[in-house]
Design an enzyme around this catalytic site. Structure first.
Site, PDB file in Angstrom:
ATOM      1  N   ILE A  12      14.207   3.689   2.766  1.00 53.78           N
ATOM      2  CA  ILE A  12      14.165   2.604   3.750  1.00 53.78           C
ATOM      3  C   ILE A  12      15.577   2.137   4.101  1.00 53.78           C
ATOM      4  O   ILE A  12      15.918   1.928   5.268  1.00 53.78           O
ATOM      5  CB  ILE A  12      13.275   1.454   3.230  1.00 53.78           C
ATOM      6  CG1 ILE A  12      11.845   1.976   3.018  1.00 53.78           C
ATOM      7  CG2 ILE A  12      13.276   0.287   4.214  1.00 53.78           C
ATOM      8  CD1 ILE A  12      10.906   0.991   2.345  1.00 53.78           C
ATOM      9  N   PHE A  80      18.256  -3.676  -0.263  1.00 51.88           N
ATOM     10  CA  PHE A  80      17.131  -2.750  -0.469  1.00 51.88           C
ATOM     11  C   PHE A  80      17.112  -2.157  -1.873  1.00 51.88           C
ATOM     12  O   PHE A  80      16.073  -1.684  -2.318  1.00 51.88           O
ATOM     13  CB  PHE A  80      17.221  -1.573   0.523  1.00 51.88           C
ATOM     14  CG  PHE A  80      17.112  -1.959   1.968  1.00 51.88           C
ATOM     15  CD1 PHE A  80      15.871  -2.023   2.593  1.00 51.88           C
ATOM     16  CD2 PHE A  80      18.243  -2.265   2.724  1.00 51.88           C
ATOM     17  CE1 PHE A  80      15.761  -2.370   3.931  1.00 51.88           C
ATOM     18  CE2 PHE A  80      18.140  -2.620   4.058  1.00 51.88           C
ATOM     19  CZ  PHE A  80      16.904  -2.672   4.659  1.00 51.88           C
ATOM     20  N   TYR A 150       6.725  -4.231 -11.555  1.00 56.74           N
ATOM     21  CA  TYR A 150       7.435  -4.080 -10.276  1.00 56.74           C
ATOM     22  C   TYR A 150       7.228  -5.337  -9.414  1.00 56.74           C
ATOM     23  O   TYR A 150       8.192  -5.949  -8.950  1.00 56.74           O
ATOM     24  CB  TYR A 150       6.941  -2.825  -9.541  1.00 56.74           C
ATOM     25  CG  TYR A 150       7.401  -2.765  -8.113  1.00 56.74           C
ATOM     26  CD1 TYR A 150       8.755  -2.670  -7.820  1.00 56.74           C
ATOM     27  CD2 TYR A 150       6.491  -2.823  -7.055  1.00 56.74           C
ATOM     28  CE1 TYR A 150       9.195  -2.639  -6.504  1.00 56.74           C
ATOM     29  CE2 TYR A 150       6.915  -2.782  -5.751  1.00 56.74           C
ATOM     30  CZ  TYR A 150       8.268  -2.690  -5.468  1.00 56.74           C
ATOM     31  OH  TYR A 150       8.686  -2.670  -4.170  1.00 56.74           O
ATOM     32  N   PHE A 183       4.344  -3.832   3.349  1.00 53.84           N
ATOM     33  CA  PHE A 183       3.106  -3.157   2.979  1.00 53.84           C
ATOM     34  C   PHE A 183       3.450  -1.666   2.806  1.00 53.84           C
ATOM     35  O   PHE A 183       4.494  -1.372   2.241  1.00 53.84           O
ATOM     36  CB  PHE A 183       1.991  -3.503   3.981  1.00 53.84           C
ATOM     37  CG  PHE A 183       1.448  -4.893   3.683  1.00 53.84           C
ATOM     38  CD1 PHE A 183       2.217  -6.031   3.898  1.00 53.84           C
ATOM     39  CD2 PHE A 183       0.199  -5.058   3.098  1.00 53.84           C
ATOM     40  CE1 PHE A 183       1.758  -7.304   3.542  1.00 53.84           C
ATOM     41  CE2 PHE A 183      -0.277  -6.322   2.755  1.00 53.84           C
ATOM     42  CZ  PHE A 183       0.509  -7.438   2.969  1.00 53.84           C
ATOM     43  N   HIS A 203       3.889   8.895  -3.302  1.00 53.12           N
ATOM     44  CA  HIS A 203       3.248   8.231  -2.163  1.00 53.12           C
ATOM     45  C   HIS A 203       2.299   9.155  -1.404  1.00 53.12           C
ATOM     46  O   HIS A 203       2.540  10.360  -1.296  1.00 53.12           O
ATOM     47  CB  HIS A 203       4.306   7.667  -1.212  1.00 53.12           C
ATOM     48  CG  HIS A 203       5.121   6.586  -1.849  1.00 53.12           C
ATOM     49  ND1 HIS A 203       6.421   6.765  -2.223  1.00 53.12           N
ATOM     50  CD2 HIS A 203       4.793   5.335  -2.224  1.00 53.12           C
ATOM     51  CE1 HIS A 203       6.870   5.658  -2.789  1.00 53.12           C
ATOM     52  NE2 HIS A 203       5.899   4.776  -2.804  1.00 53.12           N
ATOM     53  N   LEU A 204       1.262   8.540  -0.881  1.00 51.84           N
ATOM     54  CA  LEU A 204       0.160   9.302  -0.306  1.00 51.84           C
ATOM     55  C   LEU A 204       0.568  10.199   0.864  1.00 51.84           C
ATOM     56  O   LEU A 204       0.247  11.388   0.874  1.00 51.84           O
ATOM     57  CB  LEU A 204      -0.945   8.322   0.127  1.00 51.84           C
ATOM     58  CG  LEU A 204      -2.172   8.947   0.760  1.00 51.84           C
ATOM     59  CD1 LEU A 204      -2.854   9.907  -0.206  1.00 51.84           C
ATOM     60  CD2 LEU A 204      -3.144   7.851   1.219  1.00 51.84           C
ATOM     61  N   ILE A 221      -7.435  12.585  -4.590  1.00 52.64           N
ATOM     62  CA  ILE A 221      -7.873  11.274  -4.083  1.00 52.64           C
ATOM     63  C   ILE A 221      -8.106  10.406  -5.317  1.00 52.64           C
ATOM     64  O   ILE A 221      -9.047  10.647  -6.083  1.00 52.64           O
ATOM     65  CB  ILE A 221      -9.158  11.413  -3.242  1.00 52.64           C
ATOM     66  CG1 ILE A 221      -8.908  12.349  -2.049  1.00 52.64           C
ATOM     67  CG2 ILE A 221      -9.657  10.051  -2.779  1.00 52.64           C
ATOM     68  CD1 ILE A 221     -10.166  12.688  -1.249  1.00 52.64           C
ATOM     69  N   ARG A 235      -5.114   0.656   2.637  1.00 58.31           N
ATOM     70  CA  ARG A 235      -3.755   0.138   2.719  1.00 58.31           C
ATOM     71  C   ARG A 235      -3.334  -0.033   4.177  1.00 58.31           C
ATOM     72  O   ARG A 235      -3.926   0.562   5.079  1.00 58.31           O
ATOM     73  CB  ARG A 235      -2.754   1.108   2.046  1.00 58.31           C
ATOM     74  CG  ARG A 235      -2.962   1.280   0.546  1.00 58.31           C
ATOM     75  CD  ARG A 235      -2.526   0.035  -0.214  1.00 58.31           C
ATOM     76  NE  ARG A 235      -2.664   0.214  -1.643  1.00 58.31           N
ATOM     77  CZ  ARG A 235      -3.761  -0.049  -2.350  1.00 58.31           C
ATOM     78  NH1 ARG A 235      -4.845  -0.477  -1.717  1.00 58.31           N
ATOM     79  NH2 ARG A 235      -3.792   0.108  -3.646  1.00 58.31           N
TER      80      ARG A 235
HETATM   81  N1  UDP Z   1      -3.075   7.854  -3.533  1.00 58.35           N
HETATM   82  C1  UDP Z   1      -3.930   8.928  -3.715  1.00 58.35           C
HETATM   83  N2  UDP Z   1      -3.382  10.122  -4.076  1.00 58.35           N
HETATM   84  C2  UDP Z   1      -2.043  10.317  -4.265  1.00 58.35           C
HETATM   85  C3  UDP Z   1      -1.180   9.197  -4.046  1.00 58.35           C
HETATM   86  C4  UDP Z   1      -1.736   7.994  -3.689  1.00 58.35           C
HETATM   87  O1  UDP Z   1      -5.141   8.813  -3.579  1.00 58.35           O
HETATM   88  O2  UDP Z   1      -1.618  11.421  -4.606  1.00 58.35           O
HETATM   89  C5  UDP Z   1      -3.646   6.555  -3.147  1.00 58.35           C
HETATM   90  C6  UDP Z   1      -3.268   5.432  -4.089  1.00 58.35           C
HETATM   91  O3  UDP Z   1      -4.205   5.340  -5.147  1.00 58.35           O
HETATM   92  C7  UDP Z   1      -3.303   4.227  -3.160  1.00 58.35           C
HETATM   93  C8  UDP Z   1      -2.945   4.789  -1.792  1.00 58.35           C
HETATM   94  O4  UDP Z   1      -3.101   6.208  -1.896  1.00 58.35           O
HETATM   95  O5  UDP Z   1      -4.610   3.723  -3.081  1.00 58.35           O
HETATM   96  C9  UDP Z   1      -1.501   4.517  -1.408  1.00 58.35           C
HETATM   97  O6  UDP Z   1      -0.680   4.874  -2.492  1.00 58.35           O
HETATM   98  P1  UDP Z   1       0.891   4.943  -2.386  1.00 58.35           P
HETATM   99  O7  UDP Z   1       1.406   5.396  -3.719  1.00 58.35           O
HETATM  100  O8  UDP Z   1       1.284   5.764  -1.201  1.00 58.35           O
HETATM  101  O9  UDP Z   1       1.324   3.456  -2.085  1.00 58.35           O
HETATM  102  P2  UDP Z   1       1.017   2.073  -2.884  1.00 58.35           P
HETATM  103  O10 UDP Z   1      -0.141   1.454  -2.158  1.00 58.35           O
HETATM  104  O11 UDP Z   1       0.721   2.403  -4.310  1.00 58.35           O
HETATM  105  O12 UDP Z   1       2.269   1.303  -2.695  1.00 58.35           O
END
Ligand code: UDP
Length: 344
Positions: A12, A80, A150, A183, A203-204, A221, A235
């Protein structure tokens, strides 16, 4: 303006530096390179020329920070630099409190010594913890009850900043801050000059895209039994450039003797399955997924009521669909298959 950006080699922070340089500011980055990338700094140096400088330094080095603030004539700081993995913070709480909380205190001491009174602080929706269902969408006045180290480290810094502004009001010393509670941030520079490269990646969106690239066999998932419409977590995904626009507006609105906090989210929730589908649509690739147990510490639903930042600052996100956000992330991933490890 002459600005200091801590964590400017990170995901970021580097997007903030790029935007600030494009707006004509002079930018000094302080980064320890523990999580940041030299490759990001090299790109920013090429773009910024004489208006850019990078200092490899740790936030705990108060004297060095003070000397950088003085010698560069810094007028405001965008802070940051932090460790930002929830899971890791549960395993290494002392490290998180020491980098995020003590590091911020060190920066504040250096700013005070150097007479720099403007700060934009990166906070997080993790400070809200697991809000009651009737508190979602989350407004800024939602109780802040973080559920992991955190979130607690970030909330602590917000509290310190409020104490600092109270003291400054009494003494007449010039100090003011804005805390932006992020967010879920995703996407990359629209020209894909810089982007997201976390090591390890948790991260997802980048994980789904790494599967699309063939770097991972499948994604998991994490939890399919949440009390949400499709059973997966919901989210609020905001594009990194829109997030940085919020910083630019916040910096402009920052007033001495005042401390303000704004949520930065689109104001709409997307489930894990929806994100996965978006990544499949955008990349045109299969992206194998398996259902897996919940990840500890994940609240079911988090999305912002972003009304306040829209009305107070006139913030208007330009990337207003999930596909648009994912498309920009994919441009970076596709053109940098090994992130900052790739030749750029
Ligand atoms: N998530 C998932 N699989 C992954 C990584 C994340 O299902 O490999 C889900 C995680 O449980 C959360 C959402 O994706 O519900 C977003 O997760 P991320 O780590 O990207 O961001 P956070 O919300 O934790 O800051």
């Amino acid at each position: 303006m002459r600005l200091l950006v801590t964590g400017g080699a990170g995901y970021i922070g580097s997007h903030a530096v790029l935007r600030l340089l494009e707006d004509g500011h002079e930018v000094t980055v302080v980064d320890s390179l523990v999580r940041g990338h030299q490759g990001a700094l090299d790109t920013l140096a090429r773009i910024g020329g004489g208006r850019f400088r990078a200092e490899i330094a740790d936030l705990s080095d108060t004297e060095r920070l003070e000397s950088i603030l003085r010698s560069r004539g810094v007028e405001a700081v965008l802070h940051f630099a932090a460790l930002a993995y929830v899971g890791e913070s549960v395993e290494q709480p002392l490290r998180y409190h020491s980098v995020n909380a003590c590091g911020s205190l060190s920066l504040l001491r250096a700013m005070t010594a150097a007479g720099v009174g403007r700060l934009v602080f990166s906070s997080t929706c993790a400070t809200y913890g697991e809000p009651a269902a009737d508190r979602v969408p989350i407004r800024e006045d939602c109780p802040q009850q973080p559920i992991n180290p955190y979130g607690r480290s970030k909330l602590y810094v917000e509290q310190v900043l409020r104490d600092r502004v109270d003291a400054a009001q009494r003494s007449g010393e010039p100090f003011g801050f804005v805390a932006l509670r992020y967010f879920n941030v995703a996407g990359a520079d629209r020209e894909a000059r810089i982007g997201e490269d976390h090591r390890p990646e948790t991260h997802l969106v980048p994980i789904c895209l790494e599967v699309a690239q063939g770097k991972r066999p499948r994604m998991s998932i994490l939890g399919t039994d949440y009390p949400t419409p499709d059973g997966t977590c919901v989210r609020d995904y905001v594009h990194v450039e829109d997030l940085i626009e919020a910083h630019v507006l916040a910096l402009g609105a920052l007033a001495m003797g005042e401390g303000r906090a704004w949520n930065v989210g689109i104001g709409r929730g997307h489930s894990v399955r929806e994100v996965l589908e978006s990544c499949r649509r955008v990349t045109g690739r299969k992206i194998e997924a398996v259902e897996a147990p919940r990840r500890p510490g994940d609240p079911p639903t988090l999305y912002a009521d972003a009304g306040r930042i829209r009305s107070d600052l006139g913030w208007k996100p330009r990337f207003d669909t999930l596909d648009a956000i994912v498309e920009s992330a994919w441009r970076w991933h596709d053109s940098h298959p090994d992130g900052y490890g790739s030749a750029s």
